[in-house]
Design a protein around this motif. Sequence first.
Motif, mmCIF file in Angstrom:
data_model
loop_
_atom_site.group_PDB
_atom_site.id
_atom_site.type_symbol
_atom_site.label_atom_id
_atom_site.label_comp_id
_atom_site.label_asym_id
_atom_site.label_seq_id
_atom_site.Cartn_x
_atom_site.Cartn_y
_atom_site.Cartn_z
ATOM 1 N N ILE A 96 0.858 -1.190 0.000
ATOM 2 C CA ILE A 96 0.000 0.000 0.000
ATOM 3 C C ILE A 96 0.892 1.238 0.000
ATOM 4 N N THR A 97 0.578 2.183 -0.861
ATOM 5 C CA THR A 97 1.409 3.390 -0.946
ATOM 6 C C THR A 97 0.676 4.587 -0.357
ATOM 7 N N LYS A 98 1.438 5.623 -0.134
ATOM 8 C CA LYS A 98 0.875 6.859 0.431
ATOM 9 C C LYS A 98 -0.205 7.422 -0.494
ATOM 10 N N LYS A 99 0.100 7.389 -1.793
ATOM 11 C CA LYS A 99 -0.826 7.930 -2.781
ATOM 12 C C LYS A 99 -2.159 7.175 -2.736
ATOM 13 N N GLU A 100 -2.037 5.865 -2.610
ATOM 14 C CA GLU A 100 -3.252 5.044 -2.561
ATOM 15 C C GLU A 100 -4.074 5.376 -1.324
ATOM 16 N N LYS A 101 -3.379 5.583 -0.215
ATOM 17 C CA LYS A 101 -4.095 5.905 1.017
ATOM 18 C C LYS A 101 -4.939 7.166 0.845
ATOM 19 N N ASP A 102 -4.346 8.170 0.188
ATOM 20 C CA ASP A 102 -5.102 9.407 -0.042
ATOM 21 C C ASP A 102 -6.332 9.132 -0.901
ATOM 22 N N MET A 103 -6.113 8.284 -1.896
ATOM 23 C CA MET A 103 -7.215 7.933 -2.784
ATOM 24 C C MET A 103 -8.322 7.214 -2.012
ATOM 25 N N PHE A 104 -7.909 6.269 -1.147
ATOM 26 C CA PHE A 104 -8.895 5.512 -0.368
ATOM 27 C C PHE A 104 -9.684 6.445 0.551
ATOM 28 N N ARG A 105 -8.969 7.428 1.112
ATOM 29 C CA ARG A 105 -9.630 8.357 2.022
ATOM 30 C C ARG A 105 -10.765 9.070 1.303
ATOM 31 N N GLU A 106 -10.482 9.463 0.049
ATOM 32 C CA GLU A 106 -11.513 10.147 -0.731
ATOM 33 C C GLU A 106 -12.699 9.227 -1.011
ATOM 34 N N TYR A 107 -12.392 8.002 -1.411
ATOM 35 C CA TYR A 107 -13.461 7.027 -1.680
ATOM 36 C C TYR A 107 -14.325 6.834 -0.438
ATOM 37 N N LEU A 108 -13.661 6.645 0.708
ATOM 38 C CA LEU A 108 -14.397 6.370 1.944
ATOM 39 C C LEU A 108 -15.232 7.582 2.350
ATOM 40 N N THR A 141 -17.258 -3.432 1.208
ATOM 41 C CA THR A 141 -17.089 -4.490 0.212
ATOM 42 C C THR A 141 -17.582 -4.019 -1.158
ATOM 43 N N LEU A 142 -18.688 -3.297 -1.135
ATOM 44 C CA LEU A 142 -19.245 -2.758 -2.375
ATOM 45 C C LEU A 142 -18.258 -1.803 -3.028
ATOM 46 N N LEU A 143 -17.679 -0.960 -2.203
ATOM 47 C CA LEU A 143 -16.683 -0.016 -2.689
ATOM 48 C C LEU A 143 -15.492 -0.765 -3.267
ATOM 49 N N MET A 144 -15.056 -1.812 -2.531
ATOM 50 C CA MET A 144 -13.900 -2.596 -2.968
ATOM 51 C C MET A 144 -14.186 -3.316 -4.288
ATOM 52 N N ALA A 145 -15.433 -3.792 -4.433
ATOM 53 C CA ALA A 145 -15.782 -4.556 -5.637
ATOM 54 C C ALA A 145 -15.835 -3.661 -6.868
ATOM 55 N N THR A 146 -16.084 -2.364 -6.661
ATOM 56 C CA THR A 146 -16.299 -1.481 -7.807
ATOM 57 C C THR A 146 -15.172 -0.471 -8.012
ATOM 58 N N MET A 147 -14.185 -0.487 -7.116
ATOM 59 C CA MET A 147 -13.117 0.511 -7.148
ATOM 60 C C MET A 147 -12.355 0.469 -8.471
#
Lengths: 328, 264
Positions: free
Chosen positions: B119-131, B158-164
């Motif tokens: 997991i990278t820093k950039k991804e974490k920022d992206m996940f934060r936005e999704y969440l 899970t829904l978010l993960m399935a469609t990300m």
Amino acid sequence: MNIFTYIMSPSSFFGAISQGLLWSVLAMGVYITYRILDFADLTTEGSFPLGAAVAAKYILSGYNPIAATFIAMGYGLLAGLITGFLNTKLKIPGLLSGILVMTGLYSINLRIMGKANLPLLKQPTVLTFFSDMGMTNTRAAMILGIITAVVVILLLWALFSTELGFAIRATGNNPHMIRALGVNTDFMTMLGLMLSNALISLAGALIAQYNGFADVGMGTGTIVIGLASVIIGEVLFGRTTVVRSLFSVVCGSILYRLIIAAALERRGFQPTDLKLLSSIVLAVCLSLPLVKEKYNRIVNRKNKVKESSQEPSLTKDDTLLKGGNPSC
Amino acid sequence: MLKIENITKTFSPGTANEKRALKGVSLHMKPKDFVTVIGGNGAGKSTLLNAIAGIFSVDSGKIIIDGNDVTKLPEHQRAQYIGRVFQDPRMGTATDMTIEENMSMALRRGKSRTLRKGITKKEKDMFREYLHMLDLGLENRMSAKAGLLSGGQRQALTLLMATMTKPKLLLLDEHTAALDPKTAKKVLELTKKIIEEEQLTALMITHNMKDALKHGNRLMMMHEGNILIDLQEEQKANLQVTDLLKMFEKASGASATNDRMLLV
């Protein structure tokens, strides 16, 4: 010091710590299968003496002890691969796969060694590098143990932070989910078993060099020792993250050795009682959560009794008036 | 997008427990189709979904996703095309791993796992936005273990993960069935929103006929391993639950009231 007179002598104390550090490599191997993969892997009892046998054999054939130790790891890797193959490809239950490989390895270990016990007297070992510097065997083992444990923790920490490491962890945690995300769980299980057994063979190689011999029977009870270290460590030192758990497991391994050493030295047990003690220690650790729950329940009940005895009739009457069957 | 041709599946063939779960099912789904599937217990809904996901291989027939024949592919190789949400909220996440770790694994759906950082820093920022979009406050709990979440939160995650990473096909297996009515409604709203925004092709099993009528542009009813009723958008537009039951009785010759399907 007083504490030494009551519990154990300083020499056994430091001896136990050195041993605990060396055995912690085995414990971390067991942690990978038991905790991360959720796989009770009995291959341990075969791959541990396998590591010892291979290292001893190669040292006696004139190999550099470090090379011999790494070769021993390679053999362990293969043992894990076979268990993984039996389990994932031939669909033999995990416990049974481990037992099959463990049993088979007994013969293989005898073949490798040529006899049941292979002494390493006057042979160079990984410990002689340190003892050549003037250290005692115990101190050398402690330094070697610390180096090995730190390196293994760092490598495993790095591995379990990668994409691959995540996939291995998820395979043990929720195989359905990670398959749905495109991971071949069979492959991950095999990878985890190989890694675990490579570490366990490494531990076997180190212990053989520390003890000065490899013995075909030295694997008996190793799974119990490994599990006891994992569980003692996690209960006492926590398991929030992988790296925390690994650190806990190393501490657990040291603590386990201290408990055993104390029992052997001051409580009238004989060295032959070791395996019995191992089992008892593990049984106690495994039952701790249940005992704790029961204890809490009894304490709570006592508190309730105290409360109700303070104003006994009132509460009883109250419930009778308010509740009860309306028809009577 | 999804083409199923005459698939059959029999469990424990040749034994007393033999069960013909799918008796020659064919189905064509166009891109952006949102199909709801209803049917009683043992109708073959879940079997159909699991056959598409590759949990088992079918006895005969073909499954083609976006022009790729996946009939012979194992489950993990089909994952590159398919996003899934399960009925049991515990199934969709690795409970001992953190929310962000779970999401990072979902981001790599269908890709090979290497020794690169999990997991990278950039991804974490992206996940934060999704969440943040989920509006459940999970963006502040990204390093909490997924096991600490409630059922509804887990299904949303899970829904978010399935469609990300946009799947060719989204499979929803009664993903609101284990939730309380209020949470179920919320998760369903979210499902609808994501499917519309991402323009996904989705197949949703539900036991709730009202939901089946209300959502999606096509409705299928399964019975004893066959697709009994297949309604297009215009056909189902003004339909009521009672109409649906009448259609079922007419088509199957069985009484719907005896069927466990009646969980309206």
